[in-house]
Scaffold this motif. Structure first.
Motif, PDB file in Angstrom:
ATOM      1  N   TYR A 149      -3.769 -21.350   8.937  1.00  0.00           N
ATOM      2  CA  TYR A 149      -2.893 -21.121   7.789  1.00  0.00           C
ATOM      3  C   TYR A 149      -2.450 -22.388   7.078  1.00  0.00           C
ATOM      4  CZ  TYR A 149      -2.446 -16.487   9.869  1.00  0.00           C
ATOM      5  OH  TYR A 149      -2.702 -15.258  10.386  1.00  0.00           O
ATOM      6  N   TRP A 150      -2.818 -23.555   7.585  1.00  0.00           N
ATOM      7  CA  TRP A 150      -2.230 -24.774   7.029  1.00  0.00           C
ATOM      8  C   TRP A 150      -2.550 -24.973   5.554  1.00  0.00           C
ATOM      9  CZ3 TRP A 150      -5.124 -28.593   4.949  1.00  0.00           C
ATOM     10  CH2 TRP A 150      -6.436 -28.752   5.366  1.00  0.00           C
ATOM     11  N   GLN A 151      -3.775 -24.638   5.124  1.00  0.00           N
ATOM     12  CA  GLN A 151      -4.093 -24.828   3.698  1.00  0.00           C
ATOM     13  C   GLN A 151      -3.236 -23.901   2.826  1.00  0.00           C
ATOM     14  OE1 GLN A 151      -6.178 -27.293   2.253  1.00  0.00           O
ATOM     15  NE2 GLN A 151      -4.896 -26.593   0.569  1.00  0.00           N
ATOM     16  N   GLN A 152      -3.066 -22.661   3.248  1.00  0.00           N
ATOM     17  CA  GLN A 152      -2.213 -21.728   2.501  1.00  0.00           C
ATOM     18  C   GLN A 152      -0.762 -22.205   2.527  1.00  0.00           C
ATOM     19  OE1 GLN A 152      -3.069 -19.054   0.529  1.00  0.00           O
ATOM     20  NE2 GLN A 152      -0.925 -19.256  -0.062  1.00  0.00           N
ATOM     21  N   ASP A 153      -0.324 -22.735   3.668  1.00  0.00           N
ATOM     22  CA  ASP A 153       1.051 -23.245   3.769  1.00  0.00           C
ATOM     23  C   ASP A 153       1.268 -24.441   2.834  1.00  0.00           C
ATOM     24  OD1 ASP A 153       1.647 -21.282   5.605  1.00  0.00           O
ATOM     25  OD2 ASP A 153       1.520 -22.607   7.359  1.00  0.00           O
ATOM     26  N   ILE A 154       0.286 -25.328   2.747  1.00  0.00           N
ATOM     27  CA  ILE A 154       0.372 -26.467   1.817  1.00  0.00           C
ATOM     28  C   ILE A 154       0.438 -25.958   0.382  1.00  0.00           C
ATOM     29  CG2 ILE A 154      -0.933 -28.411   0.814  1.00  0.00           C
ATOM     30  CD1 ILE A 154       0.262 -29.325   3.340  1.00  0.00           C
ATOM     31  N   ASP A 155      -0.419 -24.991   0.042  1.00  0.00           N
ATOM     32  CA  ASP A 155      -0.417 -24.420  -1.310  1.00  0.00           C
ATOM     33  C   ASP A 155       0.933 -23.787  -1.634  1.00  0.00           C
ATOM     34  OD1 ASP A 155      -3.050 -25.238  -1.557  1.00  0.00           O
ATOM     35  OD2 ASP A 155      -3.892 -23.237  -1.192  1.00  0.00           O
ATOM     36  N   ASP A 156       1.494 -23.051  -0.660  1.00  0.00           N
ATOM     37  CA  ASP A 156       2.809 -22.421  -0.863  1.00  0.00           C
ATOM     38  C   ASP A 156       3.886 -23.490  -1.055  1.00  0.00           C
ATOM     39  OD1 ASP A 156       1.581 -19.968  -0.536  1.00  0.00           O
ATOM     40  OD2 ASP A 156       2.320 -19.653   1.515  1.00  0.00           O
ATOM     41  N   TRP A 157       3.806 -24.564  -0.257  1.00  0.00           N
ATOM     42  CA  TRP A 157       4.775 -25.663  -0.383  1.00  0.00           C
ATOM     43  C   TRP A 157       4.689 -26.268  -1.783  1.00  0.00           C
ATOM     44  CZ3 TRP A 157       4.428 -30.819  -1.557  1.00  0.00           C
ATOM     45  CH2 TRP A 157       5.576 -31.580  -1.345  1.00  0.00           C
ATOM     46  N   GLN A 158       3.471 -26.483  -2.264  1.00  0.00           N
ATOM     47  CA  GLN A 158       3.295 -27.084  -3.582  1.00  0.00           C
ATOM     48  C   GLN A 158       3.813 -26.177  -4.697  1.00  0.00           C
ATOM     49  OE1 GLN A 158      -0.896 -28.282  -3.121  1.00  0.00           O
ATOM     50  NE2 GLN A 158      -0.203 -30.406  -3.233  1.00  0.00           N
ATOM     51  N   GLN A 159       3.788 -24.873  -4.487  1.00  0.00           N
ATOM     52  CA  GLN A 159       4.365 -23.960  -5.480  1.00  0.00           C
ATOM     53  C   GLN A 159       5.888 -24.032  -5.460  1.00  0.00           C
ATOM     54  OE1 GLN A 159       2.692 -20.052  -4.946  1.00  0.00           O
ATOM     55  NE2 GLN A 159       0.889 -20.567  -6.168  1.00  0.00           N
ATOM     56  N   LEU A 160       6.468 -24.177  -4.264  1.00  0.00           N
ATOM     57  CA  LEU A 160       7.928 -24.287  -4.161  1.00  0.00           C
ATOM     58  C   LEU A 160       8.441 -25.629  -4.681  1.00  0.00           C
ATOM     59  CD1 LEU A 160       8.649 -22.777  -0.622  1.00  0.00           C
ATOM     60  CD2 LEU A 160       9.362 -21.831  -2.830  1.00  0.00           C
ATOM     61  N   PHE A 161       7.627 -26.671  -4.517  1.00  0.00           N
ATOM     62  CA  PHE A 161       8.044 -28.027  -4.874  1.00  0.00           C
ATOM     63  C   PHE A 161       6.967 -28.682  -5.751  1.00  0.00           C
ATOM     64  CE2 PHE A 161       9.716 -26.883  -0.701  1.00  0.00           C
ATOM     65  CZ  PHE A 161      11.076 -27.025  -0.901  1.00  0.00           C
ATOM     66  N   PRO A 162       6.739 -28.151  -6.953  1.00  0.00           N
ATOM     67  CA  PRO A 162       5.595 -28.602  -7.769  1.00  0.00           C
ATOM     68  C   PRO A 162       5.650 -30.057  -8.229  1.00  0.00           C
ATOM     69  CG  PRO A 162       7.018 -27.133  -9.029  1.00  0.00           C
ATOM     70  CD  PRO A 162       7.524 -27.122  -7.618  1.00  0.00           C
ATOM     71  N   THR A 163       6.812 -30.626  -8.381  1.00  0.00           N
ATOM     72  CA  THR A 163       6.906 -32.008  -8.856  1.00  0.00           C
ATOM     73  C   THR A 163       7.449 -32.939  -7.774  1.00  0.00           C
ATOM     74  OG1 THR A 163       9.131 -31.616  -9.734  1.00  0.00           O
ATOM     75  CG2 THR A 163       7.267 -31.264 -11.242  1.00  0.00           C
ATOM     76  N   LEU A 206       6.340 -27.892   8.098  1.00  0.00           N
ATOM     77  CA  LEU A 206       4.999 -27.331   7.911  1.00  0.00           C
ATOM     78  C   LEU A 206       3.985 -28.139   8.731  1.00  0.00           C
ATOM     79  CD1 LEU A 206       3.469 -26.410   4.505  1.00  0.00           C
ATOM     80  CD2 LEU A 206       2.230 -27.864   6.072  1.00  0.00           C
ATOM     81  N   ALA A 207       4.062 -29.452   8.649  1.00  0.00           N
ATOM     82  CA  ALA A 207       3.114 -30.319   9.362  1.00  0.00           C
ATOM     83  C   ALA A 207       3.224 -30.143  10.872  1.00  0.00           C
ATOM     84  CB  ALA A 207       3.346 -31.777   8.980  1.00  0.00           C
ATOM     85  N   LYS A 208       4.422 -29.820  11.347  1.00  0.00           N
ATOM     86  CA  LYS A 208       4.629 -29.668  12.782  1.00  0.00           C
ATOM     87  C   LYS A 208       4.322 -28.263  13.297  1.00  0.00           C
ATOM     88  CE  LYS A 208       8.043 -33.242  13.570  1.00  0.00           C
ATOM     89  NZ  LYS A 208       7.393 -33.844  14.727  1.00  0.00           N
ATOM     90  N   THR A 209       4.440 -27.251  12.442  1.00  0.00           N
ATOM     91  CA  THR A 209       4.384 -25.881  12.952  1.00  0.00           C
ATOM     92  C   THR A 209       3.262 -25.019  12.385  1.00  0.00           C
ATOM     93  OG1 THR A 209       5.919 -25.081  11.256  1.00  0.00           O
ATOM     94  CG2 THR A 209       6.888 -25.869  13.331  1.00  0.00           C
ATOM     95  N   SER A 210       2.587 -25.442  11.351  1.00  0.00           N
ATOM     96  CA  SER A 210       1.578 -24.594  10.709  1.00  0.00           C
ATOM     97  C   SER A 210       0.367 -24.397  11.620  1.00  0.00           C
ATOM     98  CB  SER A 210       1.129 -25.214   9.385  1.00  0.00           C
ATOM     99  OG  SER A 210       0.207 -24.367   8.734  1.00  0.00           O
ATOM    100  N   PRO A 211       0.017 -23.142  11.909  1.00  0.00           N
ATOM    101  CA  PRO A 211      -1.192 -22.890  12.698  1.00  0.00           C
ATOM    102  C   PRO A 211      -2.433 -23.317  11.897  1.00  0.00           C
ATOM    103  CG  PRO A 211       0.176 -20.910  12.534  1.00  0.00           C
ATOM    104  CD  PRO A 211       0.737 -21.927  11.592  1.00  0.00           C
ATOM    105  N   ASP A 234      -4.283 -35.071   8.303  1.00  0.00           N
ATOM    106  CA  ASP A 234      -3.817 -34.898   9.684  1.00  0.00           C
ATOM    107  C   ASP A 234      -4.008 -33.469  10.157  1.00  0.00           C
ATOM    108  OD1 ASP A 234      -3.108 -37.561   9.640  1.00  0.00           O
ATOM    109  OD2 ASP A 234      -0.949 -37.189   9.492  1.00  0.00           O
ATOM    110  N   LEU A 235      -3.658 -32.493   9.308  1.00  0.00           N
ATOM    111  CA  LEU A 235      -3.783 -31.095   9.705  1.00  0.00           C
ATOM    112  C   LEU A 235      -5.245 -30.690   9.864  1.00  0.00           C
ATOM    113  CD1 LEU A 235      -1.001 -29.395   7.553  1.00  0.00           C
ATOM    114  CD2 LEU A 235      -0.993 -29.756  10.014  1.00  0.00           C
ATOM    115  N   SER A 236      -6.115 -31.218   9.023  1.00  0.00           N
ATOM    116  CA  SER A 236      -7.529 -30.839   9.123  1.00  0.00           C
ATOM    117  C   SER A 236      -8.188 -31.414  10.372  1.00  0.00           C
ATOM    118  CB  SER A 236      -8.292 -31.264   7.878  1.00  0.00           C
ATOM    119  OG  SER A 236      -8.329 -32.671   7.780  1.00  0.00           O
ATOM    120  N   GLN A 237      -7.568 -32.438  10.973  1.00  0.00           N
ATOM    121  CA  GLN A 237      -8.116 -33.038  12.187  1.00  0.00           C
ATOM    122  C   GLN A 237      -7.516 -32.443  13.452  1.00  0.00           C
ATOM    123  OE1 GLN A 237      -7.517 -37.238  11.645  1.00  0.00           O
ATOM    124  NE2 GLN A 237      -9.084 -37.382  10.058  1.00  0.00           N
ATOM    125  N   LYS A 238      -6.504 -31.560  13.293  1.00  0.00           N
ATOM    126  CA  LYS A 238      -5.910 -30.920  14.464  1.00  0.00           C
ATOM    127  C   LYS A 238      -6.904 -29.947  15.075  1.00  0.00           C
ATOM    128  CE  LYS A 238      -0.914 -30.725  13.796  1.00  0.00           C
ATOM    129  NZ  LYS A 238       0.204 -29.818  13.548  1.00  0.00           N
TER     130      LYS A 238
END
Length: 172
Positions: A139-153, A131-136, A167-171
């Motif tokens: 979409y990065w915030q949505q991708d992070i949210d989706d990741w957190q739903q898949l891996f909540p703990t 995600l960190a390498k490929t997220s446009p 890092d993503l917000s500074q890209k």
């Protein structure tokens, strides 16, 4: 330090043999003698060590694996360190930093070898790295949210996800 360590007489057996081997392994890794580091580690049975030395052994083993290009195996070792650490925040933070730095230095195709399994810690690390390498950027915030739903703990949530968000917000 090497000269001083060479003066130690371990034949007196003060229980310094294994800690001394671990120190020499660190020297081997710093001096990029990876085969020698692996040989030293092979001579030690980590399950017989007290927990602090087990953690140190596994940290060195993970570093050696990553240095040799076996990052996926190193990640598995770092996951084991998390289990051994009993949530010691200093150990966990350093462990996650080393794990993340190793994952971040690999290319996307290497990381794509892993088929993600929702909820699996190993998969979570790999998926987050991808995600960190490929997220446009859009979409990065949505991708992070989706990741957190898949891996909540997932353990990366505490130390690494904030770093990834920054890092993503500074890209550009």
């Amino acid at each position: 330090a090497k000269a001083e360590l060479a003066k130690l007489d371990v034949s007196q057996s003060f229980g310094l043999e294994i800690p001394l081997e671990l120190i020499h392994t660190k020297f081997d890794l710093v001096e990029r003698r990876f085969n020698q580091a692996f040989q030293r580690l092979k001579g030690i049975e980590p399950t017989t060590l007290p927990k602090p030395l087990q953690i140190e052994y596994k940290q060195l083993h993970a570093q050696a694996l990553a240095s040799k290009g076996e990052v996926l195996n190193a990640v598995r070792e770092w996951i084991e360190i998390d289990k051994l650490s009993n949530s010691d925040s200093l150990i966990v933070a350093e462990n996650h930093k080393q794990l993340w730095d190793s994952l971040s230095s690999n290319n996307v195709s290497y990381l794509q070898q892993v088929k993600p399994v929702p909820g699996d810690i190993f998969s979570g690390w790999i998926t987050l790295a991808l995600l960190a390498k490929t997220s446009p950027p859009q979409y990065w915030q949505q991708d992070i949210d989706d990741w957190q739903q898949l891996f909540p703990t997932h353990p990366a949530t505490q130390y690494i996800v904030p770093r990834v968000i920054q890092d993503l917000s500074q890209k550009p």
